[in-house]
Design a protein around this motif. Sequence first.
Motif, PDB file in Angstrom:
ATOM      1  N   THR A 118       0.825  -1.210   0.000  1.00 19.47           N
ATOM      2  CA  THR A 118       0.000   0.000   0.000  1.00 19.47           C
ATOM      3  C   THR A 118       0.865   1.268   0.000  1.00 19.47           C
TER       4      THR A 118
ATOM      5  N   GLY B   3       0.846  -5.784  -8.191  1.00 20.50           N
ATOM      6  CA  GLY B   3       0.905  -6.010  -9.628  1.00 20.50           C
ATOM      7  C   GLY B   3       1.476  -4.821 -10.360  1.00 20.50           C
ATOM      8  N   PRO B   4       1.574  -4.823 -11.669  1.00 20.83           N
ATOM      9  CA  PRO B   4       1.179  -5.950 -12.513  1.00 20.83           C
ATOM     10  C   PRO B   4       2.165  -7.127 -12.468  1.00 20.83           C
ATOM     11  N   THR B   5       3.399  -6.916 -12.022  1.00 21.54           N
ATOM     12  CA  THR B   5       4.318  -8.050 -11.930  1.00 21.54           C
ATOM     13  C   THR B   5       4.283  -8.623 -10.512  1.00 21.54           C
TER      14      THR B   5
ATOM     15  N   GLN C 242      -7.968 -11.779  -1.598  1.00 26.24           N
ATOM     16  CA  GLN C 242      -7.625 -11.863  -3.010  1.00 26.24           C
ATOM     17  C   GLN C 242      -8.405 -10.745  -3.697  1.00 26.24           C
ATOM     18  N   MET C 243      -7.704  -9.822  -4.316  1.00 28.87           N
ATOM     19  CA  MET C 243      -8.391  -8.663  -4.902  1.00 28.87           C
ATOM     20  C   MET C 243      -8.205  -8.609  -6.407  1.00 28.87           C
ATOM     21  N   GLY C 244      -9.169  -8.020  -7.086  1.00 24.73           N
ATOM     22  CA  GLY C 244      -9.099  -7.925  -8.538  1.00 24.73           C
ATOM     23  C   GLY C 244      -8.842  -6.504  -9.005  1.00 24.73           C
ATOM     24  N   GLY C 245      -8.461  -6.362 -10.262  1.00 18.71           N
ATOM     25  CA  GLY C 245      -8.266  -5.036 -10.835  1.00 18.71           C
ATOM     26  C   GLY C 245      -6.808  -4.697 -10.980  1.00 18.71           C
ATOM     27  N   GLY C 246      -6.539  -3.522 -11.458  1.00 21.83           N
ATOM     28  CA  GLY C 246      -5.171  -3.072 -11.692  1.00 21.83           C
ATOM     29  C   GLY C 246      -4.482  -2.651 -10.410  1.00 21.83           C
ATOM     30  N   ARG C 247      -3.226  -2.257 -10.546  1.00 18.54           N
ATOM     31  CA  ARG C 247      -2.393  -1.881  -9.406  1.00 18.54           C
ATOM     32  C   ARG C 247      -3.051  -0.831  -8.516  1.00 18.54           C
ATOM     33  N   ARG C 248      -3.569   0.224  -9.145  1.00 18.87           N
ATOM     34  CA  ARG C 248      -4.145   1.311  -8.372  1.00 18.87           C
ATOM     35  C   ARG C 248      -5.341   0.816  -7.551  1.00 18.87           C
ATOM     36  N   ARG C 249      -6.192   0.016  -8.188  1.00 24.50           N
ATOM     37  CA  ARG C 249      -7.378  -0.489  -7.500  1.00 24.50           C
ATOM     38  C   ARG C 249      -6.990  -1.422  -6.349  1.00 24.50           C
TER      39      ARG C 249
ATOM     40  N   ARG D  75      -4.332  -1.372  -4.598  1.00 28.93           N
ATOM     41  CA  ARG D  75      -3.808  -0.589  -3.471  1.00 28.93           C
ATOM     42  C   ARG D  75      -4.928   0.124  -2.710  1.00 28.93           C
TER      43      ARG D  75
END
Lengths: 420, 420
Positions: B280, B361-363, B390-397, B399
């Motif tokens: 975070t 993520g993304p890596t 376990q969370m979904g979405g891109g890096r920003r989401r 966090r």
Amino acid sequence: MHAEIIAVGTELLAPNKLDTNSLYLARRLSERGILLVRKSIVGDDRELLADEIRRSRDASEVVILTGGLGPTLDDLTREAASDATGRVLNLSQAIVKEIEERFRKFNRPMAEVNKRQAYVLEGAEILHNPRGTAPGQWLEDKHGILILLPGPPRELEPMFEVACLPLLDRNAPPFRFHTLTLRVAGIGESDVDQRISAIYSAETRVATTILSAPGDIQIHLRAQADDQDEARLIATALGSAIREELGEAVYSTDGRSLDLTVASLLRARGIKLAVAESFTGGLLSTRLTDASGSSEFFAGGIVSYGDAAKRDWLGIDGELLGRSGAVSSEAAAAMAEAARHRAAEVLGDSAIGVSTTGFAGPTGGNQQDPVGTAYFGIADDAGTRVHRRQMGGGRRRVRVLGVQTALDLLRRRVLRLPGS
Amino acid sequence: MHAEIIAVGTELLAPNKLDTNSLYLARRLSERGILLVRKSIVGDDRELLADEIRRSRDASEVVILTGGLGPTLDDLTREAASDATGRVLNLSQAIVKEIEERFRKFNRPMAEVNKRQAYVLEGAEILHNPRGTAPGQWLEDKHGILILLPGPPRELEPMFEVACLPLLDRNAPPFRFHTLTLRVAGIGESDVDQRISAIYSAETRVATTILSAPGDIQIHLRAQADDQDEARLIATALGSAIREELGEAVYSTDGRSLDLTVASLLRARGIKLAVAESFTGGLLSTRLTDASGSSEFFAGGIVSYGDAAKRDWLGIDGELLGRSGAVSSEAAAAMAEAARHRAAEVLGDSAIGVSTTGFAGPTGGNQQDPVGTAYFGIADDAGTRVHRRQMGGGRRRVRVLGVQTALDLLRRRVLRLPGS
């Protein structure tokens, strides 16, 4: 080609909600020479919405709906589009599978209501949604193009970029605009305008817009010409003239944000840093780690919010804090040096230490350093420098502007480091 | 009574322009119990605009136009209103005199084109404009109320306050709405809807809207009744029923955000905390210090982004990191305990330690813990608990959702602490 945008959702009619998706879409349409002639915002009412779609399709070739594609019963865009076009909705087993997959991946049970998102207008293409469960839809028939997009910008924008733009380019006239964005930090909006207005006003083939956020000014140049190459040349020439005038204050010419600019600068030069934050409360670390790969240059951060944390976590001299106060040039210098020292511990190598200390408000401050005053320290091999800034606005603005200032001071310092 | 707002002006369709007048008007209408059902933005096109007015008047009793009342030839609101209502425009000598007066007062010659502003719809009342030359107009006929207002907010708002509100109050029923917002964390939107849809659907006197942001769901209830007290009773009863169903997941019933809820909970119980953040990146500390006065409960934060910082700044066993990895239940527990220990150093007193470690993520990520996996540790007097999500979405989401999850876990833990 004419376009209309219909934003769907009762919440968008509330006194505190604006439809901002249409700004993004307006830009993308305008880049393709598609003229946006009308926007509307309609609540979650199937009949009203179906009417709106019918009427927009009668008037314009491209109609884009945003929102109302979610799983809940007040998400009615699919049904209204079906009513307006006279096309039935078919359940797509492929989408059901995808949604089930998504829930499985996150180890969550899928509520039955989610299947509502798998209904597709007869004859429509499915627009894949990598960021959510609701797919978009693209319908092209003799009445024109009807596009259904999800409401959340983080789902809408990538879907539009990846799935819609290629389909739109098939239909739209050739591109004959070129846009260029310069981003500026460290000077105010009126200063920027005063310095460059004569330059951009003289170039009538370019529409220039200046947008201002705390510590961050964007200069948008939009050149129009008979062909794409000419438009690019015109925009680039004006961009160079503006850059020459504003010098180092222009931090990016490709739209890249200040944190990403700083990140690539640090990465390119192999420089590492650690931060010690007070009034910015962790936001400087957050911005520095926004992008993936930041562990390459970011050793870590210490949010030493109170005096005790400054003393015990950073080893700042209690006497110094008592004498000069935690918001002072001396404290900022000591914090930056402590951060630098802490980074060296971690890295076994030299690094830059950056510090922030200030009065974010609404309480705090004194005669000499009122609310909005902050000190920023940067410690490196060549020594420690402290910068004082006086910022206006509320607590949130002061913190955001403070982080922007710290990043800009760091950028300017790194640009001057010897051997780089 | 239903209302629609039509904002007039091609410039409002540009990618950087929003119609903000409608926010002010929406608030004023809602205070009078007038329901805004649709907003639209139309360019300076007489035919399109006349169409829009006709259609809005067919659907709603109150139609408000903003803008397009100026002197120039692209100001076409008067003409379009005349086309739509079938009423002629008459030149008002009184307004001509007023405009001439105004120009004389500012010692400026009056261009002939300014007389365009003196044309009034047959049967309309003139709304005086103390801040500009273009008067507004109020037409009341068997189709309802049509209001023409100038575009600049500084002209529109005082005109609406002084001239329109009294006329509107003559027509609008007494105030009879009550709104209530429940905020929910820790469960997903479709779960919420599945659990409460039968409850809110049965209450037809309340319009229920569910808004979803990462880790944060808002349930808006808007009750309508013959009088204000009854509306409040209805909204409150439905709110209680929903709250009973969702239990502890409802974190606020007054619209307050999760960070403010946690802050007041900590403050009320005299509990202090420190945090150790990894994925975070400082955002948890930022959220905890968003509001003024957070030093009362927030000892500080350590952004231990890499393994070295976890080892050297937090004292996490290097062997543990090697064996279990930095993203693991063991690491989350050790980080939370280290934060708790660090807080005690600073405070000389016991505190809660909160930790976050995960793959934003993304890596990153692995078979067992893919990108989006995170562990949250909470250490207090009673021991240390770790939660995996376990969370979904891109890096920003990931966090943002991670911080929301940490705050919610902390809230639920504090609610369960003995003696509180």
